[in-house]
Write an enzyme that holds these catalytic residues in place. Structure first.
Site, PDB file in Angstrom:
ATOM      1  N   SER A  60       0.836  -1.204   0.000  1.00 45.86           N
ATOM      2  CA  SER A  60       0.000   0.000   0.000  1.00 45.86           C
ATOM      3  C   SER A  60       0.872   1.256   0.000  1.00 45.86           C
ATOM      4  O   SER A  60       2.011   1.238   0.462  1.00 45.86           O
ATOM      5  CB  SER A  60      -0.899   0.025   1.238  1.00 45.86           C
ATOM      6  OG  SER A  60      -1.678  -1.148   1.326  1.00 45.86           O
TER       7      SER A  60
HETATM    8  N1  SAH Z   1      -0.568  -4.627   4.123  1.00 42.48           N
HETATM    9  C1  SAH Z   1       0.055  -5.003   2.901  1.00 42.48           C
HETATM   10  C2  SAH Z   1      -0.811  -4.651   1.721  1.00 42.48           C
HETATM   11  C3  SAH Z   1      -1.033  -5.840   0.883  1.00 42.48           C
HETATM   12  S1  SAH Z   1      -2.297  -5.686  -0.370  1.00 42.48           S
HETATM   13  C4  SAH Z   1       1.449  -4.414   2.779  1.00 42.48           C
HETATM   14  O1  SAH Z   1       1.820  -3.564   3.590  1.00 42.48           O
HETATM   15  O2  SAH Z   1       2.170  -4.851   1.887  1.00 42.48           O
HETATM   16  C5  SAH Z   1      -3.554  -6.756   0.251  1.00 42.48           C
HETATM   17  C6  SAH Z   1      -3.161  -8.165   0.597  1.00 42.48           C
HETATM   18  O3  SAH Z   1      -4.363  -8.855   0.965  1.00 42.48           O
HETATM   19  C7  SAH Z   1      -2.558  -8.974  -0.553  1.00 42.48           C
HETATM   20  O4  SAH Z   1      -1.311  -9.464  -0.156  1.00 42.48           O
HETATM   21  C8  SAH Z   1      -3.561 -10.111  -0.768  1.00 42.48           C
HETATM   22  O5  SAH Z   1      -2.945 -11.327  -1.145  1.00 42.48           O
HETATM   23  C9  SAH Z   1      -4.233 -10.200   0.588  1.00 42.48           C
HETATM   24  N2  SAH Z   1      -5.550 -10.853   0.593  1.00 42.48           N
HETATM   25  C10 SAH Z   1      -6.545 -10.740  -0.308  1.00 42.48           C
HETATM   26  N3  SAH Z   1      -7.580 -11.508   0.027  1.00 42.48           N
HETATM   27  C11 SAH Z   1      -7.244 -12.137   1.194  1.00 42.48           C
HETATM   28  C12 SAH Z   1      -7.897 -13.081   2.044  1.00 42.48           C
HETATM   29  N4  SAH Z   1      -9.111 -13.576   1.771  1.00 42.48           N
HETATM   30  N5  SAH Z   1      -7.238 -13.490   3.148  1.00 42.48           N
HETATM   31  C13 SAH Z   1      -5.996 -13.034   3.446  1.00 42.48           C
HETATM   32  N6  SAH Z   1      -5.334 -12.141   2.678  1.00 42.48           N
HETATM   33  C14 SAH Z   1      -5.946 -11.702   1.563  1.00 42.48           C
END
Ligand code: SAH
Length: 205
Positions: A60
């Site tokens: 993000s």
């Molecule tokens: N907080 C993260 C942002 C990652 S983007 C950072 O600082 O890098 C959102 C993340 O949510 C992705 O890695 C994606 O794989 C995850 N995601 C999406 N659906 C999900 C689910 N059902 N359970 C767990 N993670 C999920």
């Protein structure tokens, strides 16, 4: 230029926006974001934008992590559930605020890399590979929970794992999304719902 200088500049630009509290800014100032992005992207690590991290996912943008950290504002020792570990950056920021972080990531390779990285950098964040729609019941109740991916509605299991009076922060919607802070009431009902405006997150899988 040094990574430290780049990071200070990133935080200074966020401070100029005047809508993010000092605690959250201090937490961002402490986390080496360049350690969380792919090596080829290190030079872009302190620009205020999302970057690819593999599996079609992104880290993000710093202002979004800062805004969410500011809204969640956990106290030291609070137990916080994160859904969507990604590369682990947001979890590290939450840990810098003193929280005990439990994070669930859908993509096993991302979970594995985030766990190793957080360990190496000294963040005591617990990471589980699995479906975040189920939360992480073994460590409930949590003082707060947040999602880093958007859903049309927040899964019931997540409300059930937050204590009454706790906060659940989530991007809600599909093509258009709003960042919403829920206060959880008795029996996992919603006691309060505050809309914090339009956002753009990857979808909850
Ligand atoms: N907080 C993260 C942002 C990652 S983007 C950072 O600082 O890098 C959102 C993340 O949510 C992705 O890695 C994606 O794989 C995850 N995601 C999406 N659906 C999900 C689910 N059902 N359970 C767990 N993670 C999920």
């Amino acid at each position: 230029m040094s990574r430290e200088r780049d990071r200070e500049r990133m935080v200074a630009r966020l401070r100029e926006r005047d809508d993010i509290g000092e605690r959250a800014l201090d937490a961002l100032a402490a986390v080496p974001r360049h350690e969380f992005v792919p090596p080829a992207r290190r030079d872009e690590a302190y620009a205020d934008r999302p970057l690819p991290i593999g599996e079609g996912q992104t880290i993000s943008a710093p202002h979004m992590v800062a805004a969410m950290a500011d809204l969640l504002d956990p106290r030291p020792g609070d137990r916080v559930l994160e859904i969507g570990t990604g590369c682990g950056y947001h979890a590290a920021v939450t840990a810098e605020l003193g929280a005990d972080v439990f994070s669930v990531e859908y993509h096993a390779p991302l979970a594995e890399r985030a766990r190793e990285r957080l360990d190496r950098l000294g963040y005591g964040v617990a990471v589980r590979a699995g479906d975040g729609r189920e939360g992480w019941p073994e460590h409930a109740p949590y003082d707060a929970c947040y999602l880093t991916c958007a859903a049309e509605s927040v899964p019931d299991a997540l409300f059930a794992q937050v204590r009454p009076g706790g906060t659940l922060l989530a991007p809600v919607g599909g093509a258009t999304q709003r960042l919403v802070a829920f206060t959880v009431g008795e029996g996992a009902c919603v006691r309060d719902r505050t809309d914090h405006g339009g956002v753009r997150f990857v979808p909850l899988l």
